[in-house]
Design an enzyme around this catalytic site. Sequence first.
Site, PDB file in Angstrom:
ATOM      1  N   ASN A  68       0.824  -1.270  -0.069  1.00  0.00           N
ATOM      2  CA  ASN A  68      -0.099   0.012  -0.158  1.00  0.00           C
ATOM      3  C   ASN A  68       0.970   1.225  -0.154  1.00  0.00           C
ATOM      4  O   ASN A  68       1.613   1.760   0.972  1.00  0.00           O
ATOM      5  CB  ASN A  68      -0.886  -0.135   1.369  1.00  0.00           C
ATOM      6  N   LYS A 117       0.019   4.358  -0.572  1.00  0.00           N
ATOM      7  CA  LYS A 117      -0.360   5.533   0.098  1.00  0.00           C
ATOM      8  C   LYS A 117      -0.137   6.721  -0.825  1.00  0.00           C
ATOM      9  O   LYS A 117      -0.346   6.656  -1.895  1.00  0.00           O
ATOM     10  CB  LYS A 117      -0.092   5.641   1.538  1.00  0.00           C
ATOM     11  N   HIS A 140     -10.003   1.392   4.195  1.00  0.00           N
ATOM     12  CA  HIS A 140      -8.764   1.353   4.922  1.00  0.00           C
ATOM     13  C   HIS A 140      -8.706   2.416   6.099  1.00  0.00           C
ATOM     14  O   HIS A 140      -9.698   3.232   5.921  1.00  0.00           O
ATOM     15  CB  HIS A 140      -7.647   2.066   3.903  1.00  0.00           C
ATOM     16  N   GLU A 184      -7.439   4.804   7.128  1.00  0.00           N
ATOM     17  CA  GLU A 184      -7.269   6.158   6.865  1.00  0.00           C
ATOM     18  C   GLU A 184      -8.569   6.538   6.063  1.00  0.00           C
ATOM     19  O   GLU A 184      -8.755   7.962   6.232  1.00  0.00           O
ATOM     20  CB  GLU A 184      -5.887   6.547   6.076  1.00  0.00           C
ATOM     21  N   GLU A 237      -6.062  -4.801  10.040  1.00  0.00           N
ATOM     22  CA  GLU A 237      -5.141  -3.929  10.414  1.00  0.00           C
ATOM     23  C   GLU A 237      -5.738  -3.149  11.600  1.00  0.00           C
ATOM     24  O   GLU A 237      -6.384  -2.239  11.627  1.00  0.00           O
ATOM     25  CB  GLU A 237      -5.075  -3.072   9.199  1.00  0.00           C
ATOM     26  N   GLY A 271       1.461   2.392  10.742  1.00  0.00           N
ATOM     27  CA  GLY A 271       2.379   3.370  10.693  1.00  0.00           C
ATOM     28  C   GLY A 271       3.059   3.713  12.033  1.00  0.00           C
ATOM     29  O   GLY A 271       3.640   4.890  12.029  1.00  0.00           O
ATOM     30  N   SER A 304       2.604  -2.079  10.478  1.00  0.00           N
ATOM     31  CA  SER A 304       3.976  -2.320  10.758  1.00  0.00           C
ATOM     32  C   SER A 304       4.718  -3.412  10.741  1.00  0.00           C
ATOM     33  O   SER A 304       5.454  -4.124  11.088  1.00  0.00           O
ATOM     34  CB  SER A 304       4.193  -1.723  12.369  1.00  0.00           C
TER      35      SER A 304
HETATM   36  P1  PGA Z   1       2.357   0.335   7.742  1.00  0.00           P
HETATM   37  O1  PGA Z   1       0.875   0.511   6.968  1.00  0.00           O
HETATM   38  O2  PGA Z   1       2.829  -1.056   7.225  1.00  0.00           O
HETATM   39  O3  PGA Z   1       2.985   1.575   7.211  1.00  0.00           O
HETATM   40  O4  PGA Z   1       1.971   0.350   9.000  1.00  0.00           O
HETATM   41  C1  PGA Z   1       0.083  -0.545   6.708  1.00  0.00           C
HETATM   42  C2  PGA Z   1      -1.170   0.025   6.016  1.00  0.00           C
HETATM   43  O5  PGA Z   1      -1.390   1.121   6.364  1.00  0.00           O
HETATM   44  O6  PGA Z   1      -1.760  -0.641   5.131  1.00  0.00           O
END
Ligand code: PGA
Length: 245
Positions: free
Chosen positions: A8, A10, A97, A99, A167, A173, A208
């Site tokens: 991903n 982003k 997601h 976000e 997630e 993140g 993460s």
């Molecule tokens: P991350 O993000 O691996 O940076 O924690 C995962 C995601 O948002 O899909």
Amino acid sequence: MKKIFAANWKLFKSPQETREFFSQWKEAFNGGKNEIVFFPSAISIEAASTSIQEMHAKYELNFGVQNAFTQAQGAFTGENSAAVVKGLGGKYILIGHSERRQIFGEKNDFLAEKVAFTQSLDLVPMLCVGETLQEREANKIFEVLKTQLADGLKKAEKNKTLAIAYEPVWAIGTGKVATPEQVQQTHQDVFEILKQLGFSAPILYGGSVKPDNAAGLIRIPHVDGFLVGGASLEIASFKKICESI
Ligand code: PGA
């Protein structure tokens, strides 16, 4: 069973950076039995599509967008069309997601429409679910997952392909990865809830994931792959994750 390793990206990587990534990825990654999926930002989707098609990979290599609207076209300023993604050879649409849920206020009912529309185009929705830290501390994990899955899938067709990404919001993140015990419990929960709802789908873990924790997490029952943010931006780290099993 094959695993799915999804990147991903982003709001990172321009079309030029996307092309550069794939020209090096071609040399760096020689494939395997697993499926690799890229979710570039929408503006870089055509660059990803062309690069992936020109690669003629001997393993399953797919792409999709991180969000798409509930209709193919129309007066919807700023949205993405899943039909265009399909036309470019894409396979997946990432839906819900955290976000999108938290920053853009997307609710389960809206996500259910997106899941249904994606399936109607014979694309694969990858529905993201996961609890916040507050919900975890209040012992509401099962309840939250059940609502997100039941509501998000209420218009989904059981005989069409679907993928789920679990997630935990507090692990995205932040560098705080869920412990193997936590991952095992929640993936078991998601598996059971899906079964009760009449669905069967691969369940990816996200939050993460890094080269140093991937090998431990991928061996947990009902962990069918990863959705990787930060560590998917660099070839070396994403490659290691894709080779963790
Ligand atoms: P991350 O993000 O691996 O940076 O924690 C995962 C995601 O948002 O899909």
